[in-house]
Design an enzyme around this catalytic site. Sequence first.
Site, mmCIF file in Angstrom:
data_model
loop_
_atom_site.group_PDB
_atom_site.id
_atom_site.type_symbol
_atom_site.label_atom_id
_atom_site.label_comp_id
_atom_site.label_asym_id
_atom_site.label_seq_id
_atom_site.Cartn_x
_atom_site.Cartn_y
_atom_site.Cartn_z
ATOM 1 N N HIS A 140 -48.129 -29.140 -24.416
ATOM 2 C CA HIS A 140 -46.698 -28.752 -25.112
ATOM 3 C C HIS A 140 -47.102 -27.706 -26.410
ATOM 4 O O HIS A 140 -48.174 -27.082 -27.063
ATOM 5 C CB HIS A 140 -46.427 -30.076 -26.091
ATOM 6 C CG HIS A 140 -47.333 -30.420 -27.414
ATOM 7 N ND1 HIS A 140 -47.135 -30.037 -28.629
ATOM 8 C CD2 HIS A 140 -48.569 -30.872 -27.595
ATOM 9 C CE1 HIS A 140 -48.253 -30.628 -29.244
ATOM 10 N NE2 HIS A 140 -48.600 -30.235 -28.698
ATOM 11 N N HIS A 142 -43.445 -24.337 -28.220
ATOM 12 C CA HIS A 142 -42.265 -24.252 -27.944
ATOM 13 C C HIS A 142 -43.116 -22.248 -27.249
ATOM 14 O O HIS A 142 -42.424 -21.591 -27.168
ATOM 15 C CB HIS A 142 -42.258 -23.071 -29.363
ATOM 16 C CG HIS A 142 -41.912 -24.901 -30.224
ATOM 17 N ND1 HIS A 142 -40.652 -25.938 -29.792
ATOM 18 C CD2 HIS A 142 -41.990 -25.650 -31.521
ATOM 19 C CE1 HIS A 142 -41.288 -27.336 -30.290
ATOM 20 N NE2 HIS A 142 -41.850 -26.699 -31.430
#
Length: 356
Positions: A140, A142
């Site tokens: 995970h 951005h």
Amino acid sequence: MGLLRIMMPPKLQLLAVVAFAVAMLFLENQIQKLEESRAKLERAIARHEVREIEQRHTMDGPRQDAAVDEEEDIVIIYNRVPKTASTSFTNIAYDLCAKNRYHVLHINTTKNNPVMSLQDQVRFVKNITTWNEMKPGFYHGHISYLDFAKFGVKKKPIYINVIRDPIERLVSYYYFLRFGDDYRPGLRRRKQGDKKTFDECVAEGGSDCAPEKLWLQIPFFCGHSSECWNVGSRWAMDQAKYNLINEYFLVGVTEELEDFIMLLEAALPRFFRGATDLYRTGKKSHLRKTTEKKLPTKQTIAKLQQSDIWKMENEFYEFALEQFQFIRAHAVREKDGDLYILAQNFFYEKIYPKSN
């Protein structure tokens, strides 16, 4: 303080003000240095952990069974959009990883840059596909969507994501930069000290609340092409829609996060077994809440909705919401106000040739 001002000569008052200002600047500079040191330490620890794993791999030899069990050879990438309840969802993955026997890894890019250099793209694809010690793996971070197929890999990862109403996401991000949240309340934020409300910012035409700041969810789904980051690009929105349908396993919405988790548990129990109950009852179910957030007025919302950028981001959000609700409608049934996952709804028959 007023009495001291009266007693102090004007020159001393000026010196006191200057000294105070210098002291504040020095203090802010020291805080910034401490934050940079903490970030460097976190990166060093992460690199050390990776080296330890690689050393164990070298000493023990490569895993011979990596390609045998298909259930173990799974990688999920959650390229999380900021301020969409991504921390709340990610912490469910962290809470379940030991019990469900998989690994969780955070993709930490420099300055949270969602676009990787070409050489980093190659490294990332190679890491994801060949790092068998981290499989099954849940990554995970951005980062914008990256097409693994163009790098010639045989098996692509499973992409998932969550998006949010564009204006609500921007409002949350605006206040987050100023006041932080209840997850790390002591951390100094980039815009800390700016008390201007979102309404005031929009009324004054401020840069932090400009319609251009809405342009984020589309490029995250569009990917690493330059046109994806061209604000207001119709091509970027069409590509984002294409990727959402063809390259993402499931995309949920913040406003219906529990249903998103329920569908993931039903479809990918290897990772998400127990996730729904954990979300409903766990102490981290709504982990991250932006503090000091004030809802915008109808006038502010109406002004933002006049923007073509909002219209495109909202069109993409509505597109994602419709697709999610379509998937949910074919996977669950409602009874007494609760949702229930449907059992297997197909079977095989007329199997030939007949066995003796």
